[in-house]
Design a protein around this motif. Structure first.
Motif, PDB file in Angstrom:
ATOM      1  N   THR A 121       0.804  -1.235   0.000  1.00  0.00           N
ATOM      2  CA  THR A 121       0.000   0.000   0.000  1.00  0.00           C
ATOM      3  C   THR A 121       0.834   1.281   0.000  1.00  0.00           C
ATOM      4  O   THR A 121       0.565   2.177  -0.805  1.00  0.00           O
ATOM      5  CB  THR A 121      -0.965  -0.019   1.205  1.00  0.00           C
ATOM      6  OG1 THR A 121      -1.697  -1.251   1.166  1.00  0.00           O
ATOM      7  CG2 THR A 121      -1.927   1.150   1.161  1.00  0.00           C
ATOM      8  N   ASP A 123       7.423  -3.050  11.855  1.00  0.00           N
ATOM      9  CA  ASP A 123       7.506  -4.499  12.098  1.00  0.00           C
ATOM     10  C   ASP A 123       8.591  -5.143  11.250  1.00  0.00           C
ATOM     11  O   ASP A 123       9.147  -4.519  10.337  1.00  0.00           O
ATOM     12  CB  ASP A 123       6.140  -5.185  11.880  1.00  0.00           C
ATOM     13  CG  ASP A 123       5.375  -4.624  10.695  1.00  0.00           C
ATOM     14  OD1 ASP A 123       6.004  -4.042   9.809  1.00  0.00           O
ATOM     15  OD2 ASP A 123       4.142  -4.793  10.654  1.00  0.00           O
ATOM     16  N   HIS A 153      -5.578  -6.350  10.962  1.00  0.00           N
ATOM     17  CA  HIS A 153      -4.357  -6.116  11.767  1.00  0.00           C
ATOM     18  C   HIS A 153      -3.726  -4.764  11.453  1.00  0.00           C
ATOM     19  O   HIS A 153      -3.852  -4.245  10.345  1.00  0.00           O
ATOM     20  CB  HIS A 153      -3.357  -7.270  11.638  1.00  0.00           C
ATOM     21  CG  HIS A 153      -2.573  -7.333  10.354  1.00  0.00           C
ATOM     22  ND1 HIS A 153      -1.971  -8.492   9.914  1.00  0.00           N
ATOM     23  CD2 HIS A 153      -2.276  -6.400   9.410  1.00  0.00           C
ATOM     24  CE1 HIS A 153      -1.323  -8.254   8.776  1.00  0.00           C
ATOM     25  NE2 HIS A 153      -1.507  -7.005   8.451  1.00  0.00           N
TER      26      HIS A 153
HETATM   27  C1  F6R Z   1       3.392  -3.444   7.219  1.00  0.00           C
HETATM   28  C2  F6R Z   1       2.343  -3.753   8.187  1.00  0.00           C
HETATM   29  C3  F6R Z   1       1.065  -4.404   7.794  1.00  0.00           C
HETATM   30  C4  F6R Z   1       0.514  -3.921   6.453  1.00  0.00           C
HETATM   31  C5  F6R Z   1      -0.789  -4.639   6.122  1.00  0.00           C
HETATM   32  C6  F6R Z   1      -1.286  -4.284   4.737  1.00  0.00           C
HETATM   33  O1  F6R Z   1       4.498  -2.824   7.860  1.00  0.00           O
HETATM   34  O2  F6R Z   1       2.544  -3.491   9.316  1.00  0.00           O
HETATM   35  O3  F6R Z   1       0.111  -4.182   8.819  1.00  0.00           O
HETATM   36  O4  F6R Z   1       0.283  -2.555   6.513  1.00  0.00           O
HETATM   37  O5  F6R Z   1      -0.594  -6.020   6.178  1.00  0.00           O
HETATM   38  O6  F6R Z   1      -0.390  -4.771   3.776  1.00  0.00           O
HETATM   39  P1  F6R Z   1      -0.526  -4.368   2.241  1.00  0.00           P
HETATM   40  O7  F6R Z   1      -0.216  -2.913   2.173  1.00  0.00           O
HETATM   41  O8  F6R Z   1       0.540  -5.187   1.545  1.00  0.00           O
HETATM   42  O9  F6R Z   1      -1.908  -4.681   1.832  1.00  0.00           O
END
Ligand code: F6R
Length: 267
Positions: free
Chosen positions: A55, A83, A156
């Motif tokens: 994202t 993380d 999450h």
């Molecule tokens: C990344 C993180 C995750 C992502 C989430 C969405 O550092 O902490 O919480 O933000 O899993 O991931 P995408 O953006 O790949 O859909």
């Protein structure tokens, strides 16, 4: 800053819905740039909490572009990533350290010793202390001016996965090692190539230090995020949907969405 197609206030949060994800990412980059400039003006430094995942990639591209254009400096910025997988090899290109180098650090004037990441290589016996120390570093740097977040399909934030903890205990969760939720493992298969290769554990910044940020910007795009967004903003506040815990944030929370991710907010 691109104008949102519509703006709403939902459960105390400012929700801005854009025609496209690229427009929302440009707006996010402008919010980050403004947070840097105003914190540096007021306190001589800015402290950012950063997310990885697909994202925010265009947000980092835009921040790098602003830097190249001479409009934004990271010389007085500290960053703390949210993380990291655990364990992960120090040179693994799928690690979040490598991700941040690829998408942001290699392209801006951030000092190498001010880019903090959780370390997926610390020995097992030292992980708890490493995580606790990360929270102390954030506090010693004066706390986060802005936390940038994505949200998982399962709600999450960071790798704070859904749980059945009582809300007060969930709100107090510190930075710590965690087990990944099956949905998170499934989503990581595209990066690791096969389910068996996805690490089952991670270290994540906790709910408490996220909520303590002076401002939070959450990005979510695509229909696969619509349910997590609606449950975070409209459903009960529960550890079962970690995004809903953002309603207890200390500072303002801004959600930047595209129409598909916002779709269930009008239902
Ligand atoms: C990344 C993180 C995750 C992502 C989430 C969405 O550092 O902490 O919480 O933000 O899993 O991931 P995408 O953006 O790949 O859909």
């Amino acid at each position: 800053m691109p104008a949102p197609a519509r703006s709403l206030e939902v459960a105390g949060a400012s929700v801005r819905v854009f025609d496209s994800a690229p427009d929302a990412c440009r707006a996010a980059a402008d919010l980050v740039a403004e947070a840097i400039r105003s914190a540096v003006r007021e306190r001589g430094r800015a402290v950012l909490g950063l997310a990885t995942g697909s994202t925010p990639i265009p947000v980092y591209a835009r921040l790098a572009e602003l830097h190249r254009a001479g409009e934004l400096s990271f010389a007085d910025v500290d960053t703390y990533n949210l993380d990291e997988y655990y364990p992960i090899a120090p040179t693994d290109p799928k690690g979040f350290r490598a991700f941040m180098h690829r998408h942001l650090f290699a392209h801006v004037d951030l000092a190498a010793n001010r880019a903090h990441l959780l370390d997926g290589t610390v020995p097992e016996h030292a992980v708890d202390e490493h995580a606790a120390q990360y929270d102390r570093w954030i506090a010693a740097d004066g706390g986060l001016d802005l936390q940038l977040l994505g949200i998982g399909r399962n709600g999450h934030i960071g790798f704070n996965e859904p749980s059945d903890l009582p809300v007060d205990r969930a709100l107090a969760l510190p930075t710590r090692p965690v087990d990944l939720h099956p949905a998170t493992v499934a989503d990581a298969v595209k990066d690791f190539g096969a389910e068996a290769l996805v690490p089952r554990r991670a270290i994540t910044v906790g709910i408490a230090p996220i909520l303590a940020a002076r401002s939070i910007v959450v990005l979510a795009f695509g229909p696969h995020k619509a349910d997590a967004v609606a449950r975070s903003l409209l459903g009960p506040v529960t550890a079962g949907v970690p995004g809903s815990l953002l309603r207890h944030a200390d500072g303002p929370v801004t959600w930047l969405l595209d129409e598909t991710a916002a779709r269930d907010l009008d239902a």
